[in-house]
Motif scaffolding. Structure first.
Motif, mmCIF file in Angstrom:
data_model
loop_
_atom_site.group_PDB
_atom_site.id
_atom_site.type_symbol
_atom_site.label_atom_id
_atom_site.label_comp_id
_atom_site.label_asym_id
_atom_site.label_seq_id
_atom_site.Cartn_x
_atom_site.Cartn_y
_atom_site.Cartn_z
ATOM 1 N N ALA A 145 44.586 57.457 2.254
ATOM 2 C CA ALA A 145 45.444 58.650 2.164
ATOM 3 C C ALA A 145 44.641 59.863 1.736
ATOM 4 O O ALA A 145 44.861 60.988 2.237
ATOM 5 C CB ALA A 145 46.584 58.389 1.185
ATOM 6 N N ASP A 146 43.684 59.679 0.811
ATOM 7 C CA ASP A 146 42.862 60.810 0.364
ATOM 8 C C ASP A 146 41.981 61.327 1.488
ATOM 9 O O ASP A 146 41.851 62.546 1.690
ATOM 10 C CB ASP A 146 42.009 60.376 -0.827
ATOM 11 N N LEU A 147 41.369 60.385 2.251
ATOM 12 C CA LEU A 147 40.529 60.814 3.368
ATOM 13 C C LEU A 147 41.353 61.520 4.442
ATOM 14 O O LEU A 147 40.917 62.523 5.024
ATOM 15 C CB LEU A 147 39.797 59.601 3.962
ATOM 16 N N GLU A 148 42.538 61.005 4.709
ATOM 17 C CA GLU A 148 43.389 61.651 5.713
ATOM 18 C C GLU A 148 43.822 63.037 5.246
ATOM 19 O O GLU A 148 43.939 63.966 6.052
ATOM 20 C CB GLU A 148 44.606 60.778 5.992
ATOM 21 N N HIS A 149 44.046 63.172 3.939
ATOM 22 C CA HIS A 149 44.422 64.488 3.403
ATOM 23 C C HIS A 149 43.280 65.486 3.544
ATOM 24 O O HIS A 149 43.514 66.698 3.686
ATOM 25 C CB HIS A 149 44.831 64.344 1.942
ATOM 26 N N ARG A 150 42.041 64.983 3.487
ATOM 27 C CA ARG A 150 40.882 65.863 3.611
ATOM 28 C C ARG A 150 40.599 66.283 5.041
ATOM 29 O O ARG A 150 39.791 67.187 5.269
ATOM 30 C CB ARG A 150 39.648 65.161 3.038
#
Length: 218
Positions: free
Chosen positions: A100-105
């Motif tokens: 989720a963090d990578l997708e948010h970035r």
């Protein structure tokens, strides 16, 4: 004085019950012979049935004893897996949070020029000569679009390493793949050819359409 009347013994009465039986019509026999015949018939049916059931039960018991070691090993393996369930669930949650963090970035669509400019600035910052930075057609996934970028840079070897470190530190996730190093045209220079992979989020309307299969004809 009157004499007592003679009485038949029990054996005689039993013998008399079996005297004169019509073997072709057992239904007319006295109760004792008829009941004894029924008991013999029932015993004759029950004994073979009991033998068959005992043989079947013995075979089932032998098969169960053969399966017991396998079942014990399976149970032990399942028990070990169950003991690892909680750590696996925590690891799964960590991976979901990281995803989720990578997708948010990931940048939204339409910011490819910004990424190309960041790559160009990173190369210039380390004194590298940019010979090629060319984006290739995007390859769509479920909710993402992968953009290959062909790179060809030349400069000192350590400068190329510093450029790769800067690319890894970009806020937008970018990976360098298919790295090829060669001698540059100038002395003490090295040429780096690579394929940078960048991703961005797809448009909501575009994400509703099925992802394109590589090599498929539109």
């Amino acid at each position: 004085m009157s004499l007592p009347r003679p009485s038949f013994s029990t054996a005689a009465r039993l013998a008399g019950a079996f005297h004169g039986l019509d073997w072709r019509n057992p239904a007319l026999w006295p109760p004792l012979p008829r009941g004894l015949l029924c008991a013999l018939v029932a015993l004759g049916v029950a004994l073979p049935a009991w033998g068959l059931l005992s043989a079947s039960a013995g075979a089932d018991l032998a098969a169960a004893r053969e399966r017991e070691p396998v079942l014990r090993r399976t149970f032990t393996a399942k028990l070990a897996q169950a003991a690892q369930l909680a750590p696996l669930q925590r690891r799964r949650q960590e991976l979901q949070d990281l995803s989720a963090d990578l997708e948010h970035r990931l940048p939204p669509p339409g910011q490819l020029e910004t990424l190309l400019s960041a790559l160009h600035q990173a190369a210039q910052r380390h004194g590298l000569q940019v010979e090629l930075i060319r984006p290739e057609p995007a390859q769509t996934r479920a909710h993402l679009a992968e953009v290959p970028i062909a790179l060809r840079l030349s400069g000192r070897f350590h400068a190329l390493g510093a450029f790769a470190a800067d690319v890894a530190a970009l806020e937008t996730p970018v990976t360098l793949q298919a790295l090829q190093l060669g001698a540059g045209s100038r002395e003490a220079t090295t040429t780096l050819e690579a394929s940078a992979r960048a991703w961005h989020r797809r448009d909501p309307a575009e994400a509703l359409r099925p992802a394109a299969t590589p090599g498929a004809t539109p």
